[in-house]
Design a protein around this motif. Structure first.
Motif, PDB file in Angstrom:
ATOM      1  N   ARG A 130      20.768  67.568   5.524  1.00  0.00           N
ATOM      2  CA  ARG A 130      21.469  66.444   4.911  1.00  0.00           C
ATOM      3  C   ARG A 130      20.822  66.050   3.587  1.00  0.00           C
ATOM      4  NH1 ARG A 130      21.234  64.091  10.273  1.00  0.00           N
ATOM      5  NH2 ARG A 130      23.168  64.519  11.407  1.00  0.00           N
ATOM      6  N   GLN A 163      22.759  65.982   0.024  1.00  0.00           N
ATOM      7  CA  GLN A 163      22.915  64.775  -0.778  1.00  0.00           C
ATOM      8  C   GLN A 163      22.960  65.090  -2.265  1.00  0.00           C
ATOM      9  OE1 GLN A 163      23.773  62.035   1.606  1.00  0.00           O
ATOM     10  NE2 GLN A 163      22.645  61.033  -0.006  1.00  0.00           N
ATOM     11  N   GLU A 218      31.434  68.837   5.934  1.00  0.00           N
ATOM     12  CA  GLU A 218      30.359  67.912   6.314  1.00  0.00           C
ATOM     13  C   GLU A 218      30.284  66.736   5.347  1.00  0.00           C
ATOM     14  OE1 GLU A 218      27.397  66.335   8.591  1.00  0.00           O
ATOM     15  OE2 GLU A 218      28.617  68.117   9.024  1.00  0.00           O
ATOM     16  N   ARG A 241      33.022  64.267   6.061  1.00  0.00           N
ATOM     17  CA  ARG A 241      32.709  63.398   7.211  1.00  0.00           C
ATOM     18  C   ARG A 241      31.707  62.312   6.814  1.00  0.00           C
ATOM     19  NH1 ARG A 241      33.484  68.345  10.184  1.00  0.00           N
ATOM     20  NH2 ARG A 241      31.338  69.021   9.772  1.00  0.00           N
ATOM     21  N   ALA A 242      30.740  62.669   5.962  1.00  0.00           N
ATOM     22  CA  ALA A 242      29.764  61.664   5.506  1.00  0.00           C
ATOM     23  C   ALA A 242      30.429  60.601   4.640  1.00  0.00           C
ATOM     24  CB  ALA A 242      28.642  62.349   4.733  1.00  0.00           C
ATOM     25  N   LYS A 264      32.337  57.809   6.468  1.00  0.00           N
ATOM     26  CA  LYS A 264      31.541  56.749   7.084  1.00  0.00           C
ATOM     27  C   LYS A 264      31.052  55.712   6.082  1.00  0.00           C
ATOM     28  CE  LYS A 264      29.858  59.940  10.651  1.00  0.00           C
ATOM     29  NZ  LYS A 264      28.654  60.593  11.241  1.00  0.00           N
ATOM     30  N   LEU A 293      26.840  63.535  -3.277  1.00  0.00           N
ATOM     31  CA  LEU A 293      26.830  62.333  -2.441  1.00  0.00           C
ATOM     32  C   LEU A 293      25.963  61.234  -3.045  1.00  0.00           C
ATOM     33  CD1 LEU A 293      26.647  63.693   1.225  1.00  0.00           C
ATOM     34  CD2 LEU A 293      28.483  62.359   0.192  1.00  0.00           C
TER      35      LEU A 293
END
Length: 401
Positions: free
Chosen positions: A139, A143, A157, A160-161, A164, A375
């Motif tokens: 993760r 990022q 993935e 999905r992050a 949230k 991210l």
């Protein structure tokens, strides 16, 4: 994976394991299925003929599906999980299923297939702890990884992050007032009405404070070929914050401007993005920033830019027709909103310089210039959107870290 539903077998043994496994798959696909629903499903199967596929489908659907948007996901999962064996195929195919189960698999089918393919491991605690450490490390790498360099699994993935993420409410004070014990204005009407109960004697003073509302967000997203991956993932972010902030307007532009606000309000993210793509005819094509901004300023600015709206412009700024028209439309957009933030994936390069004519034309008319390529940049944007600014704040134009 189970292959059939045995004829008239009680819900014990293999059938019970299948129902429990089916519930786990539904949870992995995003449906809120708890242990109580699994027990209810096993109890319900005792009173029906489980040799009839349509009856089993309807029974499990009535127990596991609590929202309308989950019906399509359930139907796709049921078809994948309970595949009929060859000896029962002729019998089961003769039994019609509900109409929504016969339709073309919805966009959420990829999420369902991933949930079905997820292995059921039974590892030792030490091995699970090691996998957890590896996942945390992955993760951290994810990022800072560029969206354009990610594999399909990594993009899933990241989606999905992003789903949230929640945007804190950056409140703007309005001219209206509401009850506030710490307000600086006395609510004379309520105070006098309360005094009638004590024969005109005022005991308590009721106060009013300024009503605060979240600032509207208007997103203008470039869908040209060089921006398609960044735009698609940023749409996931906009979908995630739409539920918390009802006043979110989204427009896509390439060679023309398209309003996809209503399409993005669908509950399921895959359905929402599929609907956005269906409404756009020029995805991953050319780009005409000046023409698209002109259309927005003429048809939509007065409708969506009221009450201190914040505009997010997501584009690389590579405009072929970078002339006075682009400067005029950017200036008009800048004056119409409270805050204009330009998100440009080209800022991922440490040695970035505004050499393109389109970028040099647009830069003087924005409040903030930020990257949007991973991210970390989206999380930084969330912090910026949550900060308070004076009514006519104009910050220095410089690339954000």
């Amino acid at each position: 994976m189970p292959t059939s539903i045995n004829h008239l077998a009680p819900p014990t043994g293999g059938i019970a394991d299948n129902i429990a496994g089916f519930a786990r798959a539904l949870r992995a696909a995003g449906l809120p299925v708890g242990p109580g629903a699994v027990i209810d499903a096993m109890t319900a199967l005792e009173v029906i003929d489980i040799g009839k596929r349509a009856d089993v489908f309807t029974t499990l659907e009535s127990i596991f599906v609590k929202r309308h948007e989950h019906a399509l996901i359930f139907a796709q999962a049921f078809d994948l999980f309970f595949r009929p064996a060859e000896e029962w195929k002729s019998m089961l195919d003769s039994v019609p299923l509900p109409d929504h189960a016969k339709k073309k698999p919805p966009p959420a089918s990829r999420r369902v297939q991933e949930a079905m393919a997820r292995p059921q491991t039974h590892e030792e605690p030490k091995a699970q702890e090691q996998d957890l450490r590896l996942s945390v490390s992955d993760r951290e790498v994810l990022q800072k990884k560029d969206f354009a360099q990610m594999s399909a699994a990594e993009i899933a993935e990241v989606a999905r992050a992003i789903a949230k993420m929640r945007l804190p409410q950056a409140e703007l004070k309005t001219r209206r007032h509401t009850t506030d014990p710490r307000g600086h204005r006395i609510d004379m009407r309520k105070t006098l009405r309360q005094a009638l109960r004590t024969e005109g004697e005022i005991i308590n003073f009721h106060r009013l404070g300024r009503l605060e509302k979240p600032a509207p967000i208007v997103a203008l997203l470039d869908i040209s070929g060089s921006m398609s991956e960044y735009t698609r993932l940023f749409l996931h972010f906009l979908h995630a914050i739409t539920d918390a902030r009802k006043r979110v307007s989204v427009f896509l532009f390439g060679t023309r401007l398209t309003n996809v606000t209503r399409a993005l309000r669908q509950r399921d993210p895959d359905e929402a993005l599929a609907s956005c793509s269906a409404n756009v005819e020029d995805w991953a094509g050319g780009t005409r920033i000046a023409t698209s901004l002109q259309t927005f300023n003429k048809l939509w600015a007065r409708r969506v830019l009221g009450q201190g709206a914040i505009v997010l412009l997501i584009s690389d700024g590579l405009e072929r027709e970078a002339d006075s028209k682009l400067a005029f439309e950017m200036d008009r957009l800048h004056r119409s909103c409270r805050r204009l933030i330009w998100l440009n994936p080209l800022l991922r390069y440490s040695g970035f310089e505004a050499k393109a004519q389109g970028i040099k034309t647009m830069l003087p008319h924005v409040d903030e210039f930020r990257p949007v390529h991973n991210l970390t940049s989206i999380e930084t944007l969330i912090s910026a959107l949550s900060s308070q600014l004076p009514p006519h704040h104009r910050s220095a134009i410089r690339p954000a870290a």
